[in-house]
Write an enzyme that holds these catalytic residues in place. Structure first.
Site, PDB file in Angstrom:
ATOM      1  N   ASP A  99     -13.947 -11.712  -2.644  1.00 23.40           N
ATOM      2  CA  ASP A  99     -13.860 -12.573  -3.542  1.00 23.40           C
ATOM      3  C   ASP A  99     -13.130 -12.375  -4.877  1.00 23.40           C
ATOM      4  O   ASP A  99     -12.993 -11.027  -4.932  1.00 23.40           O
ATOM      5  CB  ASP A  99     -15.001 -13.237  -3.875  1.00 23.40           C
ATOM      6  CG  ASP A  99     -16.031 -12.391  -4.520  1.00 23.40           C
ATOM      7  OD1 ASP A  99     -15.637 -11.786  -5.854  1.00 23.40           O
ATOM      8  OD2 ASP A  99     -17.269 -11.936  -3.931  1.00 23.40           O
TER       9      ASP A  99
ATOM     10  N   GLU B 138      -0.746  11.673  20.743  1.00 19.13           N
ATOM     11  CA  GLU B 138      -1.186  10.449  19.330  1.00 19.13           C
ATOM     12  C   GLU B 138      -1.126  10.909  18.138  1.00 19.13           C
ATOM     13  O   GLU B 138      -0.467  10.297  17.194  1.00 19.13           O
ATOM     14  CB  GLU B 138      -2.983  10.213  19.852  1.00 19.13           C
ATOM     15  CG  GLU B 138      -3.345   9.478  20.910  1.00 19.13           C
ATOM     16  CD  GLU B 138      -4.778   9.441  21.398  1.00 19.13           C
ATOM     17  OE1 GLU B 138      -5.351   8.315  21.568  1.00 19.13           O
ATOM     18  OE2 GLU B 138      -5.400  10.486  21.076  1.00 19.13           O
TER      19      GLU B 138
END
Ligand code: GLA
Length: 744
Positions: A537, A617
């Site tokens: 928020d 990877e």
């Protein structure tokens, strides 16, 4: 002039670049809301509110012969309980005799340069050139109780934002109790709107839902003591046909991290009232003579060009004026977090191994997550004992950090200051520091309790622990977690008539501690966290420039979570990491490239053990980090667009899923429009699929762009109006990244 005042008629006009907001105090002192919408040149729109006699809508005493005059139907700025207005109300103050009528009438006003900066509460900060902003303060008074309400409006004209807040003061010599004290009441007079709100759950936060505002009251609320995974304190009201680039939309964002409530009522006249603020369900605030209650602030903005613009207005005000300005152009580090790599099973050697792996991949910071302190081998113990566990970190924290720094990496640490385990030395010494109801067993969550942040001694203890840790080594980042909501709202330190203040005082205490820590350690960046995104928020963003968005790191789920989050909150604030495949929560496999693209559309980091990666990877990750360094500035500070793909407007949630292909597309454009990054993710693929066009947005139609990796140059106009045809997408969850650069 962003604030215009007609003294005679008591009309107040707030002008932003593209909007007008108009208020008038009428002959009874009622503060009427006259208008909020696109800029209008008019100086008085009172004629739009001719009275109309409606049965069962009563009249204030002084207007008893004027049956068309009723507070039940007049659009108002801060309507309270007990005045004959039966819609949802903004505030209620109770006297010692039990009378709850609260009748605030206009008394005076004050206009001044600069912004409103409440003590101890998050707010919108001034621009660098503070002379730009103006603040209007309208004082209202209840003539019987002498409760006053100062309605505060700061106008950020250039940014199309109005910040509102209220200060309620007991100006009498008797005690009053506030049973409700909302931050904002806005009456949209002609309301036929949709509402968009952001609901969710742990691991699936901020899912947008769009529905017509129904007749009656619709509310979005959290009573959990945190703003919550479940209902974010941000709502949009918009035209039924508003889409990404058209239609009127109003956004209301409460700058608050505790229990909140937004009520939206469509009344008998068809008008729509929105009231938002601290949740009044567990709230009763004692106001002794002379005391003031400050409500949290609300950021309001309006767009008549659709939801995309509304989003970008929120991103701008939050990046430039809510988050500490020092983070505006600072590039956030690519970090490796230890949580999904090894949970609590690590020691100093493992941390150094992770650091070696991180360094090899090009990562910039290592974060030691939960498990390094007290007796913390599981989540059943240790919270509160913020002392390094020397059985695990045998070399000690300063030495560990020095070794990691020596590798050329920065170091960050996890803390959960607001919590306490029953099995901790702190609890054994201070059981009264936990929030618990007298004579009852507390509600447990993750087998932990919540510290009473209303208490100064608790905050002092925490500040000292945090200071000691942060001063002991070169720690440049803290992940500030909170892994449960508030259930036992009783403080041993408050008298019985102040127990209704615990929930809000908790938030004030938490802000106080965060404020002290950020002030004492200005070079330490705090990433907020609350079991993932349970406290995402604008209140937290005042202290923390970024927030861990969700405990769910599955890239395909994250597409939804991050998109919902980015409706109101800037991408530079969205904590997002690449984790293992299959994902540890969903068990879904997804390509590394897709996981990287999704994490890049946030603060970007990794949450895996490099030693478990294959050589291929690792090479792919090195390449991705190299590329991200090129992207980073535009992603973190550029403008963000949700893109229309396959003809589906991304803001029509129900229409956006296509029958055969399911895409999500978004874009970042540099401020000067010379560079853009477009991302397209396919959530499902089909053989021999129809062509798909992607239309980038926000480019300069007159500029020529080079599509990186090709020999194509093309005008911004052709890109935006014709679009690019995507090559066939195949495989599981494929992604495309398109980099457009001005061709000089
Ligand atoms: C919360 C956070 C996680 C991790 C754990 C540690 O769930 O969201 O990222 O830090 O706590 O306990």
């Amino acid at each position: 002039m962003s604030i215009e005042i007609n003294e005679q008629e008591k009309i107040f006009i707030l002008n932003t670049k593209h909007s007008t907001y108009m208020i008038k105090a009428d002959d009874t002192g009622c503060l009427r809301h006259l208008y909020y919408g696109p800029s209008v040149p008019d100086k008085d729109l009172t004629f739009l509110q001719a009275g109309c006699d409606r049965g069962f809508s009563g009249n204030p005493y002084e207007k008893k012969l004027d049956r068309g005059y009723s507070f039940d139907t007049i659009p108002q700025e801060y309507s309270c309980h007990g005045t004959g207005d039966h819609r949802v109300y903004a505030a209620e103050a109770e006297t010692e005799e039990g009378s709850r009528a609260t009748d605030l009438r206009y008394e005076s006003y004050r206009a001044e340069k600069g912004v409103y900066e409440p003590e101890g509460l998050p707010h919108v900060r001034p621009d660098e050139d503070a002379a730009q902003e103006e603040t209007l303060r309208i004082l209202m008074r209840d003539a019987v109780t002498d409760l006053t309400a100062e309605l505060i409006y700061t106008v950020f004209s250039e940014k199309d934002v109005i910040e509102r807040a209220v200060r309620l003061t007991n100006d009498s010599d008797r005690t009053l109790f506030l049973n409700k004290a909302a931050s904002v009441c806005v009456d949209h007079q002609y309301g036929d709107f949709d509402i968009i709100h952001f609901h969710g759950r742990h691991c699936m936060e901020r899912q947008p839902e769009r529905l017509p505002v129904p007749t009656g009251v619709f509310s979005v609320q959290s009573g959990r003591g945190i703003s919550s995974h479940h209902h974010n304190p941000f709502v949009i009201i918009c035209d039924h046909d508003a889409g990404e680039d058209h239609g009127s939309c109003y956004g209301y964002m409460l700058m608050y991290s505790g229990s909140h409530k937004t009520e939206i009522e469509k009344d008998q006249t068809g008008s729509v009232r929105l009231v938002t603020g601290v949740n009044n369900d567990e709230f009763r605030w004692k106001l002794t003579p002379g005391e003031t209650f400050q409500t949290p602030a609300v950021i309001m903005t309006f767009s008549d060009k659709g939801l995309g613009k509304l989003t970008r207005k929120f991103h701008r005000i939050i990046r430039e004026n809510v988050i500490d300005r020092k983070y505006l152009n600072s590039e956030r580090p690519v970090l490796l977090n230890s949580w999904e790599a090894c949970y609590m099973e690590f020691n100093d050697e493992k941390m150094l191994e992770l650091a070696d792996g991180a360094k090899d991949l090009g990562i910039e910071m290592v974060v030691m997550d939960d498990g390094w302190f007290g007796d913390r081998d599981s989540d059943n113990s240790g919270l509160g004992d913020w002392f390094v566990n020397l059985n695990k970190i045998k070399c000690g924290l300063p030495e560990l950090v020095r070794k990691i720094n020596d590798k050329g990496l920065r170091f960050g640490i996890w803390m959960e200051p607001e919590m306490i385990s029953e099995d901790s030395d702190l609890y054994r010494a201070h059981p009264e520091w936990a929030l618990t109801d007298p004579d009852r067993k507390p509600v447990m969550a993750r087998n932990q309790l919540v510290l009473d942040m209303t208490r100064e001694d608790v905050r002092e203890y925490l500040f000292n622990c945090i200071s000691e840790i942060l001063s002991s080594a070169n720690i440049e980042y803290v992940k500030w977690d909170n892994n449960r909501g508030l259930d036992n709202l009783y403080s041993n330190a408050l008298p019985e008539d102040r127990q209704g203040e615990v929930s809000h005082r908790y938030v004030l205490g938490m802000y106080d501690l965060l404020g002290r820590v950020t002030k004492a350690f200005p070079d330490v960046m705090i990433e907020g966290c609350c079991g993932g995104g349970g406290r995402f928020d604008a209140g937290m963003l005042f202290y923390c420039p970024q927030i861990w968005c969700s405990d769910n790191t599955d890239a395909i789920n994250r597409l939804k979570i991050q998109r919902g989050t980015a409706y109101g909150y800037p991408v530079s604030a969205i904590g997002s990491h690449v984790s293992e495949s299959p994902n540890q929560l969903t068990w879904r496999h997804s390509p590394l490239e897709t996981r990287a693209a999704v994490a890049m559309s946030g603060t970007f980091g990794y949450e895996l053990d490099p030693s478990r990666l294959t050589e291929e990877e690792k090479e792919e990750i090195r390449q991705e980090i190299r590329e991200y360094r090129i992207y980073r500035k535009v992603i973190q500070s550029g403008r963000y667009f949700r893109l229309n793909i396959g003809g589906a407007d991304p803001s029509r949630f129900s229409a956006e899923r296509l029958p055969s292909l399911d895409f999500q597309a978004w874009e970042f454009v540099s401020d000067d429009r010379s560079e853009a990054f477009v991302f397209v993710a396919a959530l499902s693929v089909e053989a021999n699929a129809p062509f798909q066009l992607i239309r980038p947005d926000g480019l300069d139609p007159d500029m020529t762009y080079h599509i990186a990796g090709t020999d194509v140059t093309v005008s911004g106009a052709a890109l935006m109006y014709n679009g690019l045809r995507l090559d066939m997408m195949r495989g599981d969850f494929p992604i495309r990244r398109i980099h457009l650069i001005e061709h000089l």
